[in-house]
Design an enzyme around this catalytic site. Structure first.
Site, mmCIF file in Angstrom:
data_model
loop_
_atom_site.group_PDB
_atom_site.id
_atom_site.type_symbol
_atom_site.label_atom_id
_atom_site.label_comp_id
_atom_site.label_asym_id
_atom_site.label_seq_id
_atom_site.Cartn_x
_atom_site.Cartn_y
_atom_site.Cartn_z
ATOM 1 N N GLU A 39 0.847 -1.211 0.000
ATOM 2 C CA GLU A 39 0.000 0.000 0.000
ATOM 3 C C GLU A 39 0.881 1.260 0.000
ATOM 4 O O GLU A 39 1.910 1.306 0.687
ATOM 5 C CB GLU A 39 -0.844 -0.038 1.295
ATOM 6 C CG GLU A 39 -1.766 1.119 1.519
ATOM 7 C CD GLU A 39 -2.513 0.994 2.871
ATOM 8 O OE1 GLU A 39 -2.115 0.150 3.715
ATOM 9 O OE2 GLU A 39 -3.494 1.740 3.072
ATOM 10 N N LYS A 110 -9.378 2.541 -2.142
ATOM 11 C CA LYS A 110 -9.694 1.903 -0.854
ATOM 12 C C LYS A 110 -11.043 2.362 -0.308
ATOM 13 O O LYS A 110 -11.284 3.557 -0.120
ATOM 14 C CB LYS A 110 -8.579 2.233 0.144
ATOM 15 C CG LYS A 110 -8.646 1.495 1.470
ATOM 16 C CD LYS A 110 -7.407 1.835 2.310
ATOM 17 C CE LYS A 110 -7.310 1.004 3.571
ATOM 18 N NZ LYS A 110 -6.067 1.319 4.324
ATOM 19 N N CYS A 143 -5.256 -3.169 2.356
ATOM 20 C CA CYS A 143 -5.018 -3.253 3.798
ATOM 21 C C CYS A 143 -6.295 -3.464 4.610
ATOM 22 O O CYS A 143 -6.898 -4.516 4.546
ATOM 23 C CB CYS A 143 -4.216 -2.048 4.267
ATOM 24 S SG CYS A 143 -3.292 -2.434 5.772
HETATM 25 C C1 ACM Z 1 -4.172 0.024 7.067
HETATM 26 O O1 ACM Z 1 -5.291 -0.049 6.542
HETATM 27 N N1 ACM Z 1 -3.162 0.607 6.464
HETATM 28 C C2 ACM Z 1 -3.937 -0.574 8.383
#
Ligand code: ACM
Length: 264
Positions: A39, A110, A143
């Site tokens: 990420e 995301k 993530c």
């Molecule tokens: C995250 O979502 N970077 C923990």
């Protein structure tokens, strides 16, 4: 086909340094067909101000980071899924991009922002796309998305064979325990490419993982070293959704009982 990950320690706010590091790690990985990077690995993660996060972001069009990924894909004839700090006019998104030998293919933004990410990034607005790259179909999560079973299922129902999961995980061990379970319940391959190192108050947990549709861990990295891995996989295993001779993972679902899922 061969699928793999790069586990690394990005440098906060230094895209050129991150490009250099990714280039040298990727040269290690050999004959992979698909490589997943962590990420936000163009920029680092723990920005204290919107301004510093903005300075380290790029638009997809004209991004030097994506141009370099395109060159690497062409050179090694593979595909890359990478985290990307994406600027779009006056907004930032925590994005994953899919790039291949023919260039940039598409992106996922995301959906579930973690802690202070809510101060920096806009929540994802491009849904949960699945991309057919010929050898397989690819879905992407980023993530903290991992904790929401709904998104794994949606990607599987859309036909994803491999779910690529660029990460900067900080809660020790939890996601790494859940990934093989998500792989089993959806019969998909999962590649979680995590980062290592510290940024201020955050320690990132490494242990990048590749799981198969039976929940077997095909590869797992260390908690504290930059490293790469790639394993051979048989994609047809992700296309067999039969749990038993009389149970099909999708056909046996009872969506009429699941309406609650569609409400907050
Ligand atoms: C995250 O979502 N970077 C923990």
């Amino acid at each position: 086909m061969k699928i793999g990950f790069v586990q690394m320690r990005p440098v906060l706010g230094d895209t050129a340094a991150n490009i250099k590091k990714i280039t040298s790690l990727i040269e290690d990985i050999g004959d992979a067909d698909l490589v997943v990077l962590p990420e936000l690995c163009n920029s680092g993660y723990n920005f204290k101000t919107g301004e510093s996060a903005f300075k380290a972001a790029e638009e997809v069009n004209g991004s030097q980071f994506i141009r370099r990924l395109e060159e690497l894909c062409k050179q090694f004839n593979f595909h890359i899924v990478s985290g990307f700090n994406e600027r779009d006019n006056d907004r930032l998104y925590n994005t994953a991009v899919l790039v291949g030998p023919g260039g940039y293919i598409g992106k996922y933004r995301k959906l579930h922002l973690f802690l202070n990410e809510k101060d920096l990034f806009a929540p994802g607005d491009v849904g949960l796309p699945v991309f057919d790259i010929g050898t397989c179909k690819i879905g992407m999560l980023i993530c903290f998305d991992w904790i929401f079973p709904e998104v794994w299922r949606v990607l599987a129902l859309k036909g994803a064979d491999i779910i690529c999961h660029p990460s900067n995980l900080v809660i020790p061990g939890l996601c790494q325990r859940a990934v093989p379970i998500h792989a089993v319940t959806n019969r998909v391959f999962v590649v979680t490419a995590n980062r290592i190192g510290d940024e201020d108050d955050l320690t990132f947990t490494g242990l990048s993982i590749i799981a198969d549709p039976r929940g077997e861990v095909l590869s797992q990295a260390s908690s504290d070293r930059e490293e790469t891995a790639a394993v051979e996989v048989d994609i047809s295993k992700a296309r067999d959704k039969n749990a038993t001779a009389r149970n099909h993972l999708f056909d046996d679902r009872r969506p009429e009982e699941y309406n609650r899922i569609n409400k907050k």
